[in-house]
Write a protein that holds these residues in place. Structure first.
Motif, PDB file in Angstrom:
ATOM      1  N   ILE A 188      -8.914 -13.477   0.922  1.00 40.75           N
ATOM      2  CA  ILE A 188      -9.150 -12.032   0.950  1.00 40.75           C
ATOM      3  C   ILE A 188      -7.859 -11.281   1.270  1.00 40.75           C
ATOM      4  N   THR A 189      -6.999 -11.899   2.060  1.00 39.30           N
ATOM      5  CA  THR A 189      -5.731 -11.253   2.415  1.00 39.30           C
ATOM      6  C   THR A 189      -4.753 -11.252   1.248  1.00 39.30           C
ATOM      7  N   GLU A 190      -5.054 -11.979   0.201  1.00 39.31           N
ATOM      8  CA  GLU A 190      -4.134 -12.121  -0.928  1.00 39.31           C
ATOM      9  C   GLU A 190      -4.498 -11.239  -2.115  1.00 39.31           C
ATOM     10  N   ILE A 191      -5.668 -10.600  -2.091  1.00 34.73           N
ATOM     11  CA  ILE A 191      -6.045  -9.744  -3.211  1.00 34.73           C
ATOM     12  C   ILE A 191      -5.287  -8.429  -3.143  1.00 34.73           C
ATOM     13  N   ARG A 192      -5.031  -7.842  -4.295  1.00 33.90           N
ATOM     14  CA  ARG A 192      -4.324  -6.568  -4.401  1.00 33.90           C
ATOM     15  C   ARG A 192      -5.094  -5.625  -5.311  1.00 33.90           C
ATOM     16  N   PRO A 193      -5.240  -4.362  -4.932  1.00 27.49           N
ATOM     17  CA  PRO A 193      -4.822  -3.748  -3.671  1.00 27.49           C
ATOM     18  C   PRO A 193      -5.554  -4.383  -2.486  1.00 27.49           C
ATOM     19  N   SER A 194      -4.976  -4.298  -1.321  1.00 29.41           N
ATOM     20  CA  SER A 194      -5.507  -5.015  -0.161  1.00 29.41           C
ATOM     21  C   SER A 194      -6.598  -4.213   0.553  1.00 29.41           C
ATOM     22  N   VAL A 195      -7.715  -4.075  -0.139  1.00 28.34           N
ATOM     23  CA  VAL A 195      -8.937  -3.512   0.441  1.00 28.34           C
ATOM     24  C   VAL A 195     -10.066  -4.486   0.108  1.00 28.34           C
TER      25      VAL A 195
END
Length: 226
Positions: A188-195
């Motif tokens: 989850i911390t690697e997805i962009r945009p980071s929401v």
């Protein structure tokens, strides 16, 4: 000649992939978050919302993340939709941004306490809908919190809905009835945009916020669980 259903589906897939790629472009990230800030902020009047949703909003206020968070009241048949349609409904950058909170109970834990986050009987695990929790990795991670001092035989994780005060598909890691330790999947911390988007306390309500704001406010664990 009219396009076939398969051709339409393929064209739609190309469009979705293009949109997801556009959202994740580094140069557009600041613009995306400027737009987010304009739309963010929990409603002051939630009197018509279920009490469990109001509890989530109050918890966001206590954590001082109410101004960067967003609540969505979705249709009652939301979970009958395809995952991509749900993403469109929430205006999420992609279906990879849709997440769920799953409560895991360690059935072999010798105590019932959740007071020690390093050795709790229950953990709230946040994972993407497009992903899954590898329970072996979950066990290894939780065991490492105590430097592997506790034997493997004292761990066996299974899904549970106890302690949260929420029902299935409405579980929120914020505003739980009891403060269960939270583990955020590293993906989850690697997805962009980071929401990311998660349960809002009720099956018909969803909550979203920037990932870094959530991590800072909750002091959650982050682990590779996939």
């Amino acid at each position: 000649m009219a396009a076939t259903n398969l051709e339409i589906q393929n064209q739609l897939k190309v469009l979705i992939d293009s949109l997801s790629s556009l959202y994740s472009h580094d140069n557009l990230q600041p613009h995306y978050f400027n737009y987010w800030k304009q739309k963010a902020g929990l409603p002051k009047d939630l009197n018509d919302a279920p009490e469990c949703v109001q509890n989530v909003a109050r918890a966001c206020d206590l954590l001082k993340i109410q101004d960067v968070s967003r609540l969505y009241h979705v249709e009652s048949d939301y979970y009958e939709w395809e995952l991509q349609q749900r993403a469109f409904r929430l205006r999420a950058p992609s279906k990879a941004h849709l997440c769920k909170s799953v409560i895991f109970e360690n059935t072999r834990c010798p105590h019932e306490s959740i007071d020690d986050p390093l050795n709790s009987k229950y953990y709230c695990v946040i994972v993407q809908y497009v992903g899954a929790v590898n329970t072996q990795k979950l066990m290894n991670y939780v065991r490492s919190l105590k430097n592997k001092e506790i034997s493997k035989k004292n761990y066996n994780f299974r899904k549970s809905y106890e302690l949260t005060g929420f029902e299935n598909n409405g579980v929120s890691p914020i505003g739980m009835r009891q403060p269960i330790p939270v583990i955020l999947s590293k993906s989850i911390t690697e997805i962009r945009p980071s929401v990311f988007y998660m349960g809002g306390g009720h099956v018909d309500w969803k909550l979203a916020m920037p990932t870094d704001a959530f991590i800072k406010a909750t002091n959650c664990f982050i682990a590779d669980l996939s």
